[in-house]
Design an enzyme around this catalytic site. Structure first.
Site, mmCIF file in Angstrom:
data_model
loop_
_atom_site.group_PDB
_atom_site.id
_atom_site.type_symbol
_atom_site.label_atom_id
_atom_site.label_comp_id
_atom_site.label_asym_id
_atom_site.label_seq_id
_atom_site.Cartn_x
_atom_site.Cartn_y
_atom_site.Cartn_z
ATOM 1 N N ASP A 64 3.565 3.341 6.785
ATOM 2 C CA ASP A 64 2.801 3.092 8.014
ATOM 3 C C ASP A 64 3.627 2.462 9.125
ATOM 4 O O ASP A 64 4.685 1.883 8.887
ATOM 5 C CB ASP A 64 1.649 2.135 7.723
ATOM 6 C CG ASP A 64 2.138 0.696 7.550
ATOM 7 O OD1 ASP A 64 3.058 0.473 6.744
ATOM 8 O OD2 ASP A 64 1.617 -0.198 8.243
ATOM 9 N N LYS A 67 0.811 -1.195 0.000
ATOM 10 C CA LYS A 67 0.000 0.000 0.000
ATOM 11 C C LYS A 67 0.857 1.262 0.000
ATOM 12 O O LYS A 67 0.401 2.341 -0.352
ATOM 13 C CB LYS A 67 -0.882 0.053 1.268
ATOM 14 C CG LYS A 67 -1.866 -1.060 1.421
ATOM 15 C CD LYS A 67 -2.625 -0.846 2.756
ATOM 16 C CE LYS A 67 -3.436 -2.065 3.121
ATOM 17 N NZ LYS A 67 -4.043 -1.932 4.435
ATOM 18 N N GLY A 68 2.089 1.136 0.464
ATOM 19 C CA GLY A 68 2.907 2.299 0.790
ATOM 20 C C GLY A 68 3.094 3.339 -0.298
ATOM 21 O O GLY A 68 3.276 4.506 -0.002
ATOM 22 N N ARG A 107 -0.243 6.673 7.618
ATOM 23 C CA ARG A 107 -0.048 6.764 6.168
ATOM 24 C C ARG A 107 -0.495 8.121 5.631
ATOM 25 O O ARG A 107 -0.035 8.585 4.606
ATOM 26 C CB ARG A 107 -0.879 5.687 5.441
ATOM 27 C CG ARG A 107 -0.391 4.268 5.646
ATOM 28 C CD ARG A 107 -1.102 3.350 4.667
ATOM 29 N NE ARG A 107 -1.026 1.945 5.026
ATOM 30 C CZ ARG A 107 -0.015 1.135 4.711
ATOM 31 N NH1 ARG A 107 1.015 1.593 4.055
ATOM 32 N NH2 ARG A 107 -0.030 -0.126 5.065
ATOM 33 N N ASP A 146 14.586 -0.852 1.769
ATOM 34 C CA ASP A 146 15.340 -1.083 3.005
ATOM 35 C C ASP A 146 16.394 -2.162 2.727
ATOM 36 O O ASP A 146 17.477 -1.847 2.236
ATOM 37 C CB ASP A 146 14.330 -1.492 4.090
ATOM 38 C CG ASP A 146 14.946 -1.691 5.449
ATOM 39 O OD1 ASP A 146 16.100 -1.295 5.651
ATOM 40 O OD2 ASP A 146 14.270 -2.253 6.346
ATOM 41 N N GLU A 193 8.070 2.695 -5.625
ATOM 42 C CA GLU A 193 8.138 2.036 -4.313
ATOM 43 C C GLU A 193 8.215 3.102 -3.226
ATOM 44 O O GLU A 193 8.779 4.174 -3.438
ATOM 45 C CB GLU A 193 9.385 1.125 -4.328
ATOM 46 C CG GLU A 193 9.796 0.490 -3.031
ATOM 47 C CD GLU A 193 8.846 -0.567 -2.492
ATOM 48 O OE1 GLU A 193 7.646 -0.251 -2.355
ATOM 49 O OE2 GLU A 193 9.296 -1.686 -2.173
ATOM 50 N N ASP A 194 7.650 2.813 -2.059
ATOM 51 C CA ASP A 194 7.705 3.790 -0.973
ATOM 52 C C ASP A 194 9.109 3.901 -0.377
ATOM 53 O O ASP A 194 9.691 4.962 -0.312
ATOM 54 C CB ASP A 194 6.651 3.484 0.119
ATOM 55 C CG ASP A 194 6.749 2.064 0.670
ATOM 56 O OD1 ASP A 194 7.552 1.245 0.166
ATOM 57 O OD2 ASP A 194 5.998 1.751 1.617
ATOM 58 N N LYS A 230 16.642 3.841 1.980
ATOM 59 C CA LYS A 230 17.172 3.696 3.351
ATOM 60 C C LYS A 230 18.258 2.628 3.305
ATOM 61 O O LYS A 230 17.967 1.452 3.214
ATOM 62 C CB LYS A 230 16.019 3.308 4.288
ATOM 63 C CG LYS A 230 16.398 3.285 5.740
ATOM 64 C CD LYS A 230 15.194 3.131 6.642
ATOM 65 C CE LYS A 230 14.720 1.702 6.720
ATOM 66 N NZ LYS A 230 13.640 1.549 7.733
ATOM 67 N N PHE A 232 12.978 4.019 11.535
ATOM 68 C CA PHE A 232 11.683 3.542 11.057
ATOM 69 C C PHE A 232 10.818 4.762 10.748
ATOM 70 O O PHE A 232 10.541 5.594 11.618
ATOM 71 C CB PHE A 232 11.004 2.620 12.077
ATOM 72 C CG PHE A 232 9.887 1.871 11.431
ATOM 73 C CD1 PHE A 232 10.138 0.728 10.681
ATOM 74 C CD2 PHE A 232 8.581 2.346 11.495
ATOM 75 C CE1 PHE A 232 9.109 0.060 10.023
ATOM 76 C CE2 PHE A 232 7.549 1.691 10.843
ATOM 77 C CZ PHE A 232 7.816 0.542 10.108
ATOM 78 N N LEU A 233 10.417 4.887 9.506
ATOM 79 C CA LEU A 233 9.777 6.110 9.032
ATOM 80 C C LEU A 233 8.300 5.894 8.722
ATOM 81 O O LEU A 233 7.910 4.806 8.271
ATOM 82 C CB LEU A 233 10.506 6.599 7.777
ATOM 83 C CG LEU A 233 12.019 6.787 7.984
ATOM 84 C CD1 LEU A 233 12.747 6.873 6.665
ATOM 85 C CD2 LEU A 233 12.297 8.013 8.827
HETATM 86 P P1 IMP Z 1 12.815 -4.338 1.930
HETATM 87 O O1 IMP Z 1 12.393 -5.586 1.217
HETATM 88 O O2 IMP Z 1 13.583 -4.656 3.209
HETATM 89 O O3 IMP Z 1 13.555 -3.360 1.072
HETATM 90 O O4 IMP Z 1 11.499 -3.685 2.502
HETATM 91 C C1 IMP Z 1 10.658 -2.897 1.793
HETATM 92 C C2 IMP Z 1 9.331 -2.771 2.470
HETATM 93 O O5 IMP Z 1 9.412 -2.825 3.911
HETATM 94 C C3 IMP Z 1 8.738 -1.417 2.149
HETATM 95 O O6 IMP Z 1 8.002 -1.457 0.954
HETATM 96 C C4 IMP Z 1 7.887 -1.144 3.368
HETATM 97 O O7 IMP Z 1 6.616 -1.745 3.196
HETATM 98 C C5 IMP Z 1 8.609 -1.839 4.510
HETATM 99 N N1 IMP Z 1 9.479 -0.877 5.246
HETATM 100 C C6 IMP Z 1 10.819 -0.889 5.305
HETATM 101 N N2 IMP Z 1 11.277 0.133 6.055
HETATM 102 C C7 IMP Z 1 10.192 0.819 6.475
HETATM 103 C C8 IMP Z 1 10.004 2.024 7.263
HETATM 104 O O8 IMP Z 1 10.947 2.682 7.745
HETATM 105 N N3 IMP Z 1 8.716 2.417 7.460
HETATM 106 C C9 IMP Z 1 7.645 1.744 6.948
HETATM 107 N N4 IMP Z 1 7.772 0.637 6.194
HETATM 108 C C10 IMP Z 1 9.036 0.170 5.957
#
Ligand code: IMP
Length: 176
Positions: free
Chosen positions: A158, A42-43, A164, A102, A98-99, A130, A151-152
């Site tokens: 969210d 959803k982000g 959100r 990470d 993408e939001d 990030k 954590f943002l």
């Molecule tokens: P990745 O697979 O570790 O890159 O994670 C990506 C997903 O984790 C994002 O699309 C978010 O849904 C969630 N996520 C990672 N960091 C944060 C954060 O700081 N706040 C909120 N959601 C996060």
């Protein structure tokens, strides 16, 4: 966990200015071409909406929803599509929106899947890069904001489905 507070990180006005810059870059790079923007739910809903309204090139919009297993703060790497895109991808110039990136595991998994549909091109636009916990190198062609960690929430992001709706970005600070 006693509770938490939200520490302002990026003001709504600054975010909107950054979106102007990103959209200018995208409009320039895709001049004479068309684009299919795919938002990861959803982000990315708010970021995608604010971004595409600034595009002057022809653009179509679709969404995919990905679920990852494991605890909510860390991606486990096991990812599943819970809502797939509906428009055909073959031959399209895809901009994946993408939001936040990470570890990079979610994006890496979906990029491989997208390639199997034979798009003309694929680029990635992420609101937040990030980078501290990155586990796989993923190409981020357009990054709104780079942040080391934290954590943002806000602007689509969210914490347990909350916050959100905030127009700026905040960091969640947990109380001891
Ligand atoms: P990745 O697979 O570790 O890159 O994670 C990506 C997903 O984790 C994002 O699309 C978010 O849904 C969630 N996520 C990672 N960091 C944060 C954060 O700081 N706040 C909120 N959601 C996060």
């Amino acid at each position: 966990m006693e509770g938490y507070e939200l520490i302002p990180r990026v003001k709504a006005e600054d975010l909107q200015k950054r979106l102007d810059e990103l959209a200018d870059e995208i409009n320039r790079d895709y001049e004479g071409k068309s684009l299919m923007a795919i938002g990861i739910l959803k982000g990315a809903f708010m970021f995608l909406a604010d971004l595409v309204r600034r595009l002057s090139i022809p653009v179509t919009v679709d969404f995919v929803r990905l679920a990852s297993y494991g605890d909510s703060s860390q991606t486990s790497g096991t990812i599943k599509i819970t809502k797939d895109i509906e428009l055909p991808i073959e031959g399209q110039n895809i901009l994946l929106v993408e939001d936040i990136v990470d570890t990079g595991l979610t994006l890496d998994w979906y990029l491989h899947r997208l390639q199997s549909y034979r798009p003309a091109s694929v680029k990635v636009c992420a609101l937040i890069d990030k980078f501290e916990r990155r586990q796989v190198e993923v190409p981020i062609d357009y990054a709104g904001i780079r942040m080391e960690k934290g954590f943002l929430v806000g602007f689509g992001l969210d914490f347990s489905e909350k916050h959100r709706n905030l127009p700026g970005i905040y960091e969640v600070r947990f109380h001891e």
